[in-house]
Motif scaffolding. Structure first.
Motif, mmCIF file in Angstrom:
data_model
loop_
_atom_site.group_PDB
_atom_site.id
_atom_site.type_symbol
_atom_site.label_atom_id
_atom_site.label_comp_id
_atom_site.label_asym_id
_atom_site.label_seq_id
_atom_site.Cartn_x
_atom_site.Cartn_y
_atom_site.Cartn_z
ATOM 1 N N GLU A 130 -6.122 11.008 2.298
ATOM 2 C CA GLU A 130 -6.385 9.379 2.490
ATOM 3 C C GLU A 130 -6.843 9.155 4.248
ATOM 4 O O GLU A 130 -7.529 8.284 4.325
ATOM 5 C CB GLU A 130 -5.043 8.703 2.307
ATOM 6 N N CYS B 253 1.793 9.015 -1.786
ATOM 7 C CA CYS B 253 1.446 10.466 -1.410
ATOM 8 C C CYS B 253 2.734 11.317 -1.281
ATOM 9 O O CYS B 253 3.767 10.899 -0.886
ATOM 10 C CB CYS B 253 0.799 10.342 0.087
ATOM 11 N N ASP C 144 -2.047 15.083 0.295
ATOM 12 C CA ASP C 144 -2.227 13.816 -0.253
ATOM 13 C C ASP C 144 -2.643 12.878 1.216
ATOM 14 O O ASP C 144 -3.377 12.065 1.068
ATOM 15 C CB ASP C 144 -1.264 13.460 -0.981
ATOM 16 N N LYS D 261 -4.713 6.198 -2.581
ATOM 17 C CA LYS D 261 -3.661 6.260 -2.884
ATOM 18 C C LYS D 261 -2.688 5.215 -1.667
ATOM 19 O O LYS D 261 -3.122 5.412 -0.740
ATOM 20 C CB LYS D 261 -2.792 7.483 -2.767
#
Length: 105
Positions: free
Chosen positions: A20, A11, A16, A6
């Motif tokens: 990453e 995010c 999230d 992403k």
């Protein structure tokens, strides 16, 4: 199967972002391990521990890192600090390998 990466703006939660960062950390570790294998090979090729420290080469690398960092919108001072730390570690590592090999003769 892993999810596609992403972009930061995609995010939506701390989880999230953390996922990453973890993905990037794994990629960095993989690259550092690959780099380390080349450093080890360089130490095998060099014959004198003093060869491990090459100030002109180091400053050329730092200059290149600073330029590339700016191009990537990464803080040049932070990048330089990371690379100087990495280079210092590599110099000491190389010196140790070369010195140990010379003692074993």
């Amino acid at each position: 199967m892993t999810a596609a990466a992403k972009l930061p703006a995609e995010c939506e939660s701390k989880d999230d972002v953390r996922a990453e960062i973890d993905r990037i950390d794994q990629a960095l570790l993989t690259l550092l391990a690959e780099r380390h294998r080349y450093v080890t090979r360089m130490a095998e090729i060099k014959t004198d521990p003093h060869e491990a420290y090459d100030p002109q080469r180091i400053e050329a690398i730092i200059s290149r890192v600073r330029t590339r960092s700016g191009d990537l919108e990464l803080d040049e001072d932070q990048a330089e600090l990371l690379w100087r730390t990495l280079i210092d570690w590599n110099v000491n590592y190389e010196k140790g390998i070369i010195a140990a090999r010379r003692r074993a003769r």
